[in-house]
Design a protein around this motif. Sequence first.
Motif, short mmCIF file in Angstrom:
data_model
loop_
_atom_site.label_atom_id
_atom_site.label_comp_id
_atom_site.label_asym_id
_atom_site.label_seq_id
_atom_site.Cartn_x
_atom_site.Cartn_y
_atom_site.Cartn_z
N UNK A 114 0.86 -1.19 0.00
CA UNK A 114 0.00 0.00 0.00
C UNK A 114 0.89 1.23 0.00
N UNK A 115 0.53 2.23 -0.78
CA UNK A 115 1.26 3.49 -0.82
C UNK A 115 0.46 4.55 -0.07
N UNK A 116 1.13 5.29 0.81
CA UNK A 116 0.49 6.37 1.56
C UNK A 116 0.30 7.55 0.61
N UNK A 117 -0.93 8.03 0.51
CA UNK A 117 -1.24 9.09 -0.45
C UNK A 117 -1.40 10.47 0.18
N UNK A 118 -1.50 10.55 1.50
CA UNK A 118 -1.76 11.86 2.12
C UNK A 118 -0.80 12.13 3.27
N UNK A 119 -0.90 13.32 3.82
CA UNK A 119 -0.06 13.72 4.96
C UNK A 119 -0.76 13.48 6.30
N UNK A 120 -1.89 12.80 6.30
CA UNK A 120 -2.69 12.67 7.52
C UNK A 120 -2.04 11.84 8.62
N UNK A 121 -1.02 11.06 8.30
CA UNK A 121 -0.36 10.23 9.31
C UNK A 121 1.03 10.75 9.68
N UNK A 122 1.39 11.93 9.22
CA UNK A 122 2.70 12.50 9.60
C UNK A 122 2.73 12.77 11.08
N UNK A 123 3.82 12.61 11.76
CA UNK A 123 5.15 12.26 11.26
C UNK A 123 5.40 10.76 11.17
N UNK A 132 3.98 8.33 9.23
CA UNK A 132 4.06 7.92 7.83
C UNK A 132 3.97 9.17 6.96
N UNK A 133 4.79 9.22 5.93
CA UNK A 133 4.82 10.37 5.04
C UNK A 133 4.15 10.02 3.72
N UNK A 134 3.59 11.03 3.05
CA UNK A 134 3.03 10.81 1.72
C UNK A 134 4.13 10.23 0.84
N UNK A 135 3.81 9.16 0.13
CA UNK A 135 4.78 8.49 -0.72
C UNK A 135 5.42 7.27 -0.10
N UNK A 136 5.27 7.09 1.22
CA UNK A 136 5.80 5.88 1.86
C UNK A 136 5.08 4.66 1.30
N UNK A 137 5.83 3.56 1.21
CA UNK A 137 5.27 2.28 0.77
C UNK A 137 5.23 1.34 1.97
N UNK A 138 4.09 0.70 2.17
CA UNK A 138 3.87 -0.15 3.35
C UNK A 138 3.54 -1.57 2.93
N UNK A 139 3.79 -2.49 3.84
CA UNK A 139 3.27 -3.84 3.69
C UNK A 139 2.18 -4.01 4.75
N UNK A 140 1.05 -4.55 4.32
CA UNK A 140 -0.12 -4.68 5.17
C UNK A 140 -0.48 -6.15 5.31
#
Length: 153
Positions: free
Chosen positions: A19-28, A30-38
């Motif tokens: 999953x790719x983070x698309x927004x800044x709502x989880x900063x600091x 997770x950053x927009x553009x971070x790639x995650x494994x779920x």
Amino acid sequence: MLVVPAALLVAGTLLVEPVRVESTSMEPTLLAGDHLLVDDRAYRDAPPGRGDLVVFDGSDGTLVKRVVAVAGDTVAIEDGVLEVDGRAVEEPAVDPRTVDGMYFGPARVPDGTVFVLGDNRRHSVDSRQFGPVPVTKVTGRVILRWWPRPGRP
């Protein structure tokens, strides 16, 4: 470094989902553009718990948020301080300077749902706006940020 995520994906395509983070709502956190494994199987036997970073289907697509309250809890935000069942919750991932003056609730979390918030409260659309999330819409738990590597910008 990419060997572990690749091996997990090959070992069982239903075990983890990228999953790719698309927004800044989880900063600091997770950053927009971070790639995650779920972990797609995380909640087959038990519901999400407080503090879990979850992925769920929202009206605008896939969202990533933090579970702050579960079914039966009463949640409120008073002058920026999150309270669950009348007790202040320590939130090391939330910058208190960015939430001063915020108010919400109190609201009871209904059975079969979780209450989610973004760590970047000032720039997050979350359960304060769209309400508690049905557990049936939660598709997994974040287990790893694999790109950029943890500790790297």
